[in-house]
Design an enzyme around this catalytic site. Sequence first.
Site, PDB file in Angstrom:
ATOM      1  N   LYS A 223      11.575 -28.104  73.838  1.00 36.51           N
ATOM      2  CA  LYS A 223      11.513 -29.027  72.702  1.00 36.51           C
ATOM      3  C   LYS A 223      10.095 -29.029  72.157  1.00 36.51           C
ATOM      4  CE  LYS A 223      12.161 -33.819  71.339  1.00 36.51           C
ATOM      5  NZ  LYS A 223      12.791 -35.103  71.660  1.00 36.51           N
ATOM      6  N   ARG A 233      13.278 -40.137  63.073  1.00 33.25           N
ATOM      7  CA  ARG A 233      12.469 -41.299  63.465  1.00 33.25           C
ATOM      8  C   ARG A 233      12.682 -42.448  62.480  1.00 33.25           C
ATOM      9  NH1 ARG A 233       7.141 -37.724  65.278  1.00 33.25           N
ATOM     10  NH2 ARG A 233       8.227 -36.607  66.948  1.00 33.25           N
ATOM     11  N   LYS A 246       3.092 -36.341  69.470  1.00 32.96           N
ATOM     12  CA  LYS A 246       3.748 -36.100  70.760  1.00 32.96           C
ATOM     13  C   LYS A 246       3.283 -34.777  71.382  1.00 32.96           C
ATOM     14  CE  LYS A 246       7.756 -39.028  69.660  1.00 32.96           C
ATOM     15  NZ  LYS A 246       9.216 -39.237  69.821  1.00 32.96           N
ATOM     16  N   GLU A 262       9.625 -23.388  80.741  1.00 34.38           N
ATOM     17  CA  GLU A 262      10.253 -24.719  80.696  1.00 34.38           C
ATOM     18  C   GLU A 262      11.737 -24.626  81.075  1.00 34.38           C
ATOM     19  OE1 GLU A 262       9.420 -27.725  80.384  1.00 34.38           O
ATOM     20  OE2 GLU A 262       7.514 -27.891  79.323  1.00 34.38           O
ATOM     21  N   LYS A 277      15.102 -26.828  70.610  1.00 34.19           N
ATOM     22  CA  LYS A 277      15.018 -27.805  69.521  1.00 34.19           C
ATOM     23  C   LYS A 277      13.634 -27.767  68.898  1.00 34.19           C
ATOM     24  CE  LYS A 277      15.071 -32.725  68.859  1.00 34.19           C
ATOM     25  NZ  LYS A 277      14.997 -34.006  69.495  1.00 34.19           N
ATOM     26  N   SER A 303      17.056 -33.332  62.220  1.00 33.23           N
ATOM     27  CA  SER A 303      17.115 -34.151  61.009  1.00 33.23           C
ATOM     28  C   SER A 303      16.369 -33.541  59.826  1.00 33.23           C
ATOM     29  CB  SER A 303      16.577 -35.540  61.319  1.00 33.23           C
ATOM     30  OG  SER A 303      15.241 -35.464  61.802  1.00 33.23           O
ATOM     31  N   TYR A 342      24.025 -32.788  62.282  1.00 29.91           N
ATOM     32  CA  TYR A 342      24.491 -33.887  61.430  1.00 29.91           C
ATOM     33  C   TYR A 342      25.532 -33.404  60.438  1.00 29.91           C
ATOM     34  CZ  TYR A 342      20.410 -35.810  63.624  1.00 29.91           C
ATOM     35  OH  TYR A 342      19.521 -36.205  64.574  1.00 29.91           O
TER      36      TYR A 342
HETATM   37  C1  PBG Z   1      13.635 -38.585  70.952  1.00 30.80           C
HETATM   38  C2  PBG Z   1      14.379 -37.628  70.149  1.00 30.80           C
HETATM   39  C3  PBG Z   1      13.964 -37.088  68.932  1.00 30.80           C
HETATM   40  C4  PBG Z   1      15.015 -36.350  68.455  1.00 30.80           C
HETATM   41  C5  PBG Z   1      16.045 -36.404  69.379  1.00 30.80           C
HETATM   42  N1  PBG Z   1      15.633 -37.202  70.448  1.00 30.80           N
HETATM   43  C6  PBG Z   1      12.717 -37.291  68.159  1.00 30.80           C
HETATM   44  C7  PBG Z   1      11.427 -37.054  68.753  1.00 30.80           C
HETATM   45  O1  PBG Z   1      11.276 -36.386  69.759  1.00 30.80           O
HETATM   46  O2  PBG Z   1      10.482 -37.585  68.171  1.00 30.80           O
HETATM   47  C8  PBG Z   1      14.984 -35.641  67.136  1.00 30.80           C
HETATM   48  C9  PBG Z   1      16.277 -35.321  66.499  1.00 30.80           C
HETATM   49  C10 PBG Z   1      16.216 -34.981  65.063  1.00 30.80           C
HETATM   50  O3  PBG Z   1      15.157 -34.872  64.433  1.00 30.80           O
HETATM   51  O4  PBG Z   1      17.313 -34.832  64.515  1.00 30.80           O
HETATM   52  N2  PBG Z   1      13.297 -38.326  72.209  1.00 30.80           N
END
Ligand code: PBG
Length: 356
Positions: A223, A233, A246, A262, A277, A303, A342
């Site tokens: 990720k 968010r 992050k 990982e 992701k 997203s 989505y």
């Molecule tokens: C949180 C999480 C995130 C997403 C899924 N779980 C956001 C992040 O890590 O800030 C993102 C999903 C998306 O953008 O559709 N742990």
Amino acid sequence: MNDIGKRRPIASPAPAAGADHKPAPLGGFPRVRMRRNRRAAWVRDLVREHALAPSDLIWPVFVVEGTKARQPVPSMPGVERLSIDVLVEQAAEAKHIGIPALAVFPQIADNLKTQDAREATNPDNLVCRAVRALKKAHPDLGVVCDVALDPFNSDGHDGLVRDGKILNDETVAVLRRQAVVHAEAGCDVIAPSDMMDGRIGAVRDALDAAGLMDVNVLAYAAKYASAFYGPFRDAVGSSGALKGDKKTYQMDPANTDEALREVALDIAEGADMVMVKPGLPYLDVLRRVKDTFKMPTFVYNVSGEYAMLKAAGQNGWLDAERAMMETLVAFKRAGADAILTYHAIEAARLLAKAKS
Ligand code: PBG
């Protein structure tokens, strides 16, 4: 004299009418014409290598308190936060059109967000209530739950924060409890998305110790610290809270070998499925992960990827439906077994229409 029975040498193709014929090397044009297999829909159907089906899709949903609530998420056109009752209704459609599972994300009320993210481990929190309602109404529909603290944390981070630092081992202790609480509510797949070290093994042990050995673990294994999570968010209401970025726990977008490390660790710690992701900007990572480990490999079409496509479609700048299907099949081509998207409902509806 006629030509019947007279063999034409294999290496010499029929000359084009009127053309001054020169034999082509074997395998080359004009003997080989790639367009022959594309000339009509029936033949394109026959030679197609990858197919997308509703059974490849996991639908991420946003849940809010209340009843009969549908709150549009402005940065994700077509996506709404749903109260539990509406979510249960929508889940019926998802199931009907062949989507195997949903992934539940909560928007937690601001007054329940604390520095210790204690709401994450409340067996009556919004996620647990949504999971119980979903499993009661649709026992055969899979439910995936994120395990991470960001929706519950006043800092907006996936882990606990002290003096501006994200604490690893203290966070993992909370994640273990969060995983057990969600699984006890009926969640089928626990999906740690926090990127703390050692959390997959810790969560697996916690589930097993609680007698929940049949619950799957889907590791958000590779990720990345991505700009493409912005609209998510907004949807869960963590963007306002988030202090800093992050980058000390999510991966550097410039790395792929690190992604393989990982994933290897998460598999060794007991992950049943692994995930890459975001999706589109990381298709190379997806392919390498699938080729290297041959594990059930999922991808999250996040997203921001969704928002870009919808925004361009709304502006008339591209055909959003075609761009969506092209995007989703790209994940299959790159090796994905399942896709969190989505677009799930819209894509599954289109696939059903194409079949009928
Ligand atoms: C949180 C999480 C995130 C997403 C899924 N779980 C956001 C992040 O890590 O800030 C993102 C999903 C998306 O953008 O559709 N742990």
